[in-house]
Design an enzyme around this catalytic site. Structure first.
Site, PDB file in Angstrom:
ATOM      1  N   TYR A   1       5.023   9.031  -4.179  1.00  0.00           N
ATOM      2  CA  TYR A   1       4.200   7.818  -3.987  1.00  0.00           C
ATOM      3  C   TYR A   1       4.695   6.699  -4.892  1.00  0.00           C
ATOM      4  O   TYR A   1       4.955   5.579  -4.442  1.00  0.00           O
ATOM      5  CB  TYR A   1       2.714   8.110  -4.277  1.00  0.00           C
ATOM      6  N   HIS A   2       4.803   7.001  -6.212  1.00  0.00           N
ATOM      7  CA  HIS A   2       5.221   5.943  -7.145  1.00  0.00           C
ATOM      8  C   HIS A   2       6.619   5.433  -6.759  1.00  0.00           C
ATOM      9  O   HIS A   2       6.905   4.241  -6.891  1.00  0.00           O
ATOM     10  CB  HIS A   2       5.211   6.472  -8.586  1.00  0.00           C
TER      11      HIS A   2
ATOM     12  N   THR B   1       2.500  -0.771  -9.041  1.00  0.00           N
ATOM     13  CA  THR B   1       1.838   0.126  -9.975  1.00  0.00           C
ATOM     14  C   THR B   1       2.593   0.195 -11.294  1.00  0.00           C
ATOM     15  O   THR B   1       3.826   0.087 -11.324  1.00  0.00           O
ATOM     16  CB  THR B   1       1.701   1.538  -9.353  1.00  0.00           C
TER      17      THR B   1
ATOM     18  N   LYS C   1       6.610   2.680  -4.229  1.00  0.00           N
ATOM     19  CA  LYS C   1       6.319   1.353  -4.795  1.00  0.00           C
ATOM     20  C   LYS C   1       7.584   0.711  -5.352  1.00  0.00           C
ATOM     21  O   LYS C   1       7.760  -0.501  -5.295  1.00  0.00           O
ATOM     22  CB  LYS C   1       5.274   1.480  -5.912  1.00  0.00           C
TER      23      LYS C   1
ATOM     24  N   SER D   1       6.358  10.264  -8.967  1.00  0.00           N
ATOM     25  CA  SER D   1       5.962  10.973  -7.737  1.00  0.00           C
ATOM     26  C   SER D   1       6.608  10.246  -6.563  1.00  0.00           C
ATOM     27  O   SER D   1       7.071   9.109  -6.703  1.00  0.00           O
ATOM     28  CB  SER D   1       4.432  10.950  -7.560  1.00  0.00           C
TER      29      SER D   1
HETATM   30  P1  NAD Z   1      -7.294   2.961  -0.656  1.00  0.00           P
HETATM   31  O1  NAD Z   1      -6.561   4.101  -0.047  1.00  0.00           O
HETATM   32  O2  NAD Z   1      -8.739   3.116  -0.915  1.00  0.00           O
HETATM   33  O3  NAD Z   1      -7.079   1.655   0.236  1.00  0.00           O
HETATM   34  C1  NAD Z   1      -5.914   1.392   0.976  1.00  0.00           C
HETATM   35  C2  NAD Z   1      -6.336   0.904   2.351  1.00  0.00           C
HETATM   36  O4  NAD Z   1      -5.157   0.599   3.110  1.00  0.00           O
HETATM   37  C3  NAD Z   1      -7.117   1.957   3.129  1.00  0.00           C
HETATM   38  O5  NAD Z   1      -8.306   1.405   3.653  1.00  0.00           O
HETATM   39  C4  NAD Z   1      -6.160   2.385   4.236  1.00  0.00           C
HETATM   40  O6  NAD Z   1      -6.832   2.770   5.424  1.00  0.00           O
HETATM   41  C5  NAD Z   1      -5.296   1.133   4.413  1.00  0.00           C
HETATM   42  N1  NAD Z   1      -3.939   1.416   4.908  1.00  0.00           N
HETATM   43  C6  NAD Z   1      -3.048   2.301   4.428  1.00  0.00           C
HETATM   44  N2  NAD Z   1      -1.926   2.284   5.159  1.00  0.00           N
HETATM   45  C7  NAD Z   1      -2.105   1.342   6.130  1.00  0.00           C
HETATM   46  C8  NAD Z   1      -1.301   0.872   7.200  1.00  0.00           C
HETATM   47  N3  NAD Z   1      -0.083   1.374   7.437  1.00  0.00           N
HETATM   48  N4  NAD Z   1      -1.791  -0.104   8.010  1.00  0.00           N
HETATM   49  C9  NAD Z   1      -3.041  -0.617   7.783  1.00  0.00           C
HETATM   50  N5  NAD Z   1      -3.853  -0.191   6.794  1.00  0.00           N
HETATM   51  C10 NAD Z   1      -3.396   0.788   5.975  1.00  0.00           C
HETATM   52  O7  NAD Z   1      -6.503   2.581  -1.998  1.00  0.00           O
HETATM   53  P2  NAD Z   1      -6.960   1.659  -3.225  1.00  0.00           P
HETATM   54  O8  NAD Z   1      -7.330   2.553  -4.340  1.00  0.00           O
HETATM   55  O9  NAD Z   1      -7.879   0.618  -2.747  1.00  0.00           O
HETATM   56  O10 NAD Z   1      -5.569   1.007  -3.607  1.00  0.00           O
HETATM   57  C11 NAD Z   1      -5.130  -0.179  -2.981  1.00  0.00           C
HETATM   58  C12 NAD Z   1      -3.723  -0.535  -3.449  1.00  0.00           C
HETATM   59  O11 NAD Z   1      -3.716  -0.681  -4.871  1.00  0.00           O
HETATM   60  C13 NAD Z   1      -2.687   0.524  -3.115  1.00  0.00           C
HETATM   61  O12 NAD Z   1      -1.500  -0.105  -2.712  1.00  0.00           O
HETATM   62  C14 NAD Z   1      -2.479   1.247  -4.430  1.00  0.00           C
HETATM   63  O13 NAD Z   1      -1.191   1.781  -4.513  1.00  0.00           O
HETATM   64  C15 NAD Z   1      -2.711   0.149  -5.450  1.00  0.00           C
HETATM   65  N6  NAD Z   1      -3.205   0.676  -6.727  1.00  0.00           N
HETATM   66  C16 NAD Z   1      -4.375   1.370  -6.790  1.00  0.00           C
HETATM   67  C17 NAD Z   1      -4.815   1.856  -8.020  1.00  0.00           C
HETATM   68  C18 NAD Z   1      -6.092   2.641  -8.160  1.00  0.00           C
HETATM   69  O14 NAD Z   1      -6.373   3.123  -9.279  1.00  0.00           O
HETATM   70  N7  NAD Z   1      -6.901   2.788  -7.118  1.00  0.00           N
HETATM   71  C19 NAD Z   1      -4.066   1.599  -9.177  1.00  0.00           C
HETATM   72  C20 NAD Z   1      -2.868   0.897  -9.078  1.00  0.00           C
HETATM   73  C21 NAD Z   1      -2.442   0.430  -7.839  1.00  0.00           C
HETATM   74  N1  USQ Z   2      -5.084  13.491 -15.145  1.00  0.00           N
HETATM   75  C1  USQ Z   2      -5.716  14.484 -15.888  1.00  0.00           C
HETATM   76  N2  USQ Z   2      -6.797  15.084 -15.334  1.00  0.00           N
HETATM   77  C2  USQ Z   2      -7.291  14.767 -14.110  1.00  0.00           C
HETATM   78  C3  USQ Z   2      -6.651  13.749 -13.372  1.00  0.00           C
HETATM   79  C4  USQ Z   2      -5.540  13.152 -13.916  1.00  0.00           C
HETATM   80  O1  USQ Z   2      -5.308  14.813 -17.007  1.00  0.00           O
HETATM   81  O2  USQ Z   2      -8.278  15.374 -13.684  1.00  0.00           O
HETATM   82  C5  USQ Z   2      -3.916  12.786 -15.736  1.00  0.00           C
HETATM   83  C6  USQ Z   2      -2.660  12.849 -14.871  1.00  0.00           C
HETATM   84  O3  USQ Z   2      -1.908  14.008 -15.148  1.00  0.00           O
HETATM   85  C7  USQ Z   2      -1.959  11.546 -15.272  1.00  0.00           C
HETATM   86  C8  USQ Z   2      -3.106  10.599 -15.600  1.00  0.00           C
HETATM   87  O4  USQ Z   2      -4.253  11.412 -15.791  1.00  0.00           O
HETATM   88  O5  USQ Z   2      -1.217  11.747 -16.440  1.00  0.00           O
HETATM   89  C9  USQ Z   2      -3.389   9.584 -14.505  1.00  0.00           C
HETATM   90  O6  USQ Z   2      -3.629  10.258 -13.281  1.00  0.00           O
HETATM   91  P1  USQ Z   2      -4.434   9.563 -12.090  1.00  0.00           P
HETATM   92  O7  USQ Z   2      -4.591  10.560 -10.990  1.00  0.00           O
HETATM   93  O8  USQ Z   2      -5.650   8.909 -12.611  1.00  0.00           O
HETATM   94  O9  USQ Z   2      -3.449   8.363 -11.700  1.00  0.00           O
HETATM   95  P2  USQ Z   2      -2.092   8.314 -10.884  1.00  0.00           P
HETATM   96  O10 USQ Z   2      -1.760   9.584 -10.219  1.00  0.00           O
HETATM   97  O11 USQ Z   2      -1.045   7.727 -11.781  1.00  0.00           O
HETATM   98  O12 USQ Z   2      -2.432   7.292  -9.728  1.00  0.00           O
HETATM   99  C10 USQ Z   2      -3.443   6.290  -9.822  1.00  0.00           C
HETATM  100  C11 USQ Z   2      -3.655   5.732  -8.430  1.00  0.00           C
HETATM  101  C12 USQ Z   2      -2.364   5.070  -7.958  1.00  0.00           C
HETATM  102  C13 USQ Z   2      -1.909   4.038  -8.965  1.00  0.00           C
HETATM  103  C14 USQ Z   2      -1.790   4.626 -10.359  1.00  0.00           C
HETATM  104  C15 USQ Z   2      -1.553   3.580 -11.414  1.00  0.00           C
HETATM  105  O13 USQ Z   2      -4.046   6.766  -7.540  1.00  0.00           O
HETATM  106  O14 USQ Z   2      -2.591   4.451  -6.693  1.00  0.00           O
HETATM  107  O15 USQ Z   2      -0.666   3.526  -8.574  1.00  0.00           O
HETATM  108  O16 USQ Z   2      -3.041   5.259 -10.703  1.00  0.00           O
HETATM  109  S1  USQ Z   2      -0.434   4.118 -12.667  1.00  0.00           S
HETATM  110  O17 USQ Z   2      -0.933   5.373 -13.209  1.00  0.00           O
HETATM  111  O18 USQ Z   2      -0.369   3.080 -13.650  1.00  0.00           O
HETATM  112  O19 USQ Z   2       0.831   4.321 -12.007  1.00  0.00           O
END
Ligand code: NAD
Ligand code: USQ
Length: 393
Positions: free
Chosen positions: A181-182, A144, A185, A179
């Site tokens: 979570y982050h 991320t 990664k 966070s």
């Molecule tokens: P998502 O939660 O919709 O999909 C993740 C999938 O992985 C789910 O289906 C879940 O059941 C499965 N999973 C989780 N833990 C598991 C485990 N231990 N074993 C087997 N399966 C498991 O998430 P997404 O939005 O599709 O994101 C996918 C990936 O991309 C994530 O790693 C996320 O961090 C990354 N990512 C997402 C975004 C975004 O905006 N959605 C942005 C940047 C990075």
């Molecule tokens: N935000 C608002 N209002 C909202 C929701 C979010 O102002 O209603 C702001 C947050 O405070 C933050 C920004 O928007 O500053 C992004 O928040 P987000 O919830 O869209 O994204 P984030 O929490 O960073 O996480 C999402 C995905 C995560 C991925 C990440 C990419 O859930 O899996 O890793 O985006 S990145 O942001 O580049 O790290």
């Protein structure tokens, strides 16, 4: 190629699986449905109805004539992932399978621990399995952009050349994630880097920005092929949330000043980037980092764009930021490596925003209004901390 997609039932994993399958690759999907259980825990559901994995796959096979293999199990269960890799024998593994919500990881101690165990242990099991079964498998791992945080210098793609006291080196770019979570990664990135170094594995870490959108060419072929779309304050991401808020007549929720700036990309570009990474693999021993986003926007800019696209008038609320994050900061991040490989981005357009607002209107009856405002706060109070540490005894 034979490609295993871990997390292939999720928002991004499912459309990526279809896309790669349509391109003629042999695709296997691994998932443990953890994401679906979070919905039950949080009392929310995808805005767009989604089918069970087996139904999705059989519909795809019927429409496309391509087969997708499914493996149901958990990456933190090492024997399971060893068995899948031996049985499927992939040439590339795309790893989406993690707990991906920052707010979810900040609920309390238990959710932070779950996030880091699930993500870090899952990836570590995978690295060992690749090293022991077939080190030539190319790992394409979803990281991320949030790993970098918001430093007061330009962000490079993974590495930075530093001169210090007359000596020079190319080092991993400093990480200041926002966070637990982050942070998971970042821990993954370090483990992958180390595994590439000691075992000669080949990996690509895709530092992806915030994804928006819902439809891809393949998911549009049938309603049973739809991917999920989250709008709630825990799993919904900013632009997707704003479009649904506009659709149901709720104010757009800008946290803090709204000057927080993030790299963003269209869901269709996620698929294309993964494909480019697979087609142009890393070399043995190399951990490559690509910054996977196409444009950057401040949160206020996103709100203004959604308000402009929405057919009805939209209110914008500035609410207290539940997160601890810089609101005024420098943001210029390199993102040329995927463009150099041929990425042709889908830039954010008013027509796409209108489409997402219409999607929100179509499924407005499925929106839980109680799930829209944020409830998870980054700053834990002393008494909550005490309860958390007592719980762990
Ligand atoms: P998502 O939660 O919709 O999909 C993740 C999938 O992985 C789910 O289906 C879940 O059941 C499965 N999973 C989780 N833990 C598991 C485990 N231990 N074993 C087997 N399966 C498991 O998430 P997404 O939005 O599709 O994101 C996918 C990936 O991309 C994530 O790693 C996320 O961090 C990354 N990512 C997402 C975004 C975004 O905006 N959605 C942005 C940047 C990075
Ligand atoms: N935000 C608002 N209002 C909202 C929701 C979010 O102002 O209603 C702001 C947050 O405070 C933050 C920004 O928007 O500053 C992004 O928040 P987000 O919830 O869209 O994204 P984030 O929490 O960073 O996480 C999402 C995905 C995560 C991925 C990440 C990419 O859930 O899996 O890793 O985006 S990145 O942001 O580049 O790290």
């Amino acid at each position: 190629m034979r490609i295993l997609v871990l997390g292939g039932d999720g928002y991004l994993g499912w459309p990526t699986s279809l896309y790669l399958s349509r391109k003629g690759h042999d695709v296997g999907v691994v998932d443990n449905f953890l994401r679906r259980t979070y919905d039950n825990e949080m009392g929310v559901d995808s805005l767009v109805p989604i089918q069970q994995l087996q139904r999705r796959v059989s519909r795809w096979e019927e429409i496309s004539g391509f087969q997708i293999d499914t493996f149901i199990g958990d990456l933190t269960d090492a024997p399971f992932i060893y068995k899948v890799i031996k049985e499927f024998s992939p040439q590339a593994i795309v790893h989406f399978a993690e707990q991906r919500s920052a707010p979810y990881s900040m609920i309390d101690r238990g959710h932070a621990v779950h996030t880091q165990v699930n993500n870090v242990v899952g990836t570590l099991n995978l690295l060992y399995a690749i090293a022991e079964i077939d080190p030539s498998i190319h790992l394409v791992k979803l990281g991320t952009m949030g790993e970098y945080g918001t430093p007061n210098i330009d962000i490079e793609e993974g590495y930075i050349e530093i001169t210090h006291r007359g000596r020079k080196d190319i080092l991993p770019f400093p990480k200041q994630p926002g966070s637990f979570y982050h942070l998971s990664k970042v821990h993954d990135s370090h483990n992958i880097h180390f595994a590439c170094k000691i075992w000669g594995l080949a990996a690509t870490d895709l530092n992806q920005g915030v994804v928006y959108g819902q439809e891809t060419e393949e998911t549009a072929l049938h309603p049973d092929l739809a991917t999920r779309f989250d709008y709630d304050a825990v799993f919904g991401t900013v632009l997707n949330r704003f479009c649904v808020q506009a659709a149901v007549g709720k104010p757009l929720t800008i946290y803090g000043s709204g000057n927080q700036t993030r790299g963003m990309l269209d869901i269709r570009d996620t698929l294309a980037c993964v494909e480019l990474a697979i087609e142009n693999p890393a070399s043995p021993g190399e951990m490559r980092v690509f910054n996977q986003f196409t444009e950057s926007f401040s949160v206020s800019e996103l709100a203004a764009l959604v308000a402009e696209a929405a057919p009805k008038s939209v209110n914008i609320d500035f609410i207290e930021d539940p997160r601890v994050e810089a609101q005024e900061h420098h943001y210029r991040a390199a993102h040329t490596k995927l463009l150099d490989l041929g990425l042709a981005p889908h830039l954010l357009s008013q027509s796409l925003l209108r489409k997402l607002v219409v999607l929100g209107e179509t499924y407005s009856a499925r929106v839980n209004p109680d799930a829209i405002l944020p409830t998870v706060k980054w700053k834990t109070t002393k008494s909550q901390l005490l309860t958390s540490s007592l719980n762990s005894l």
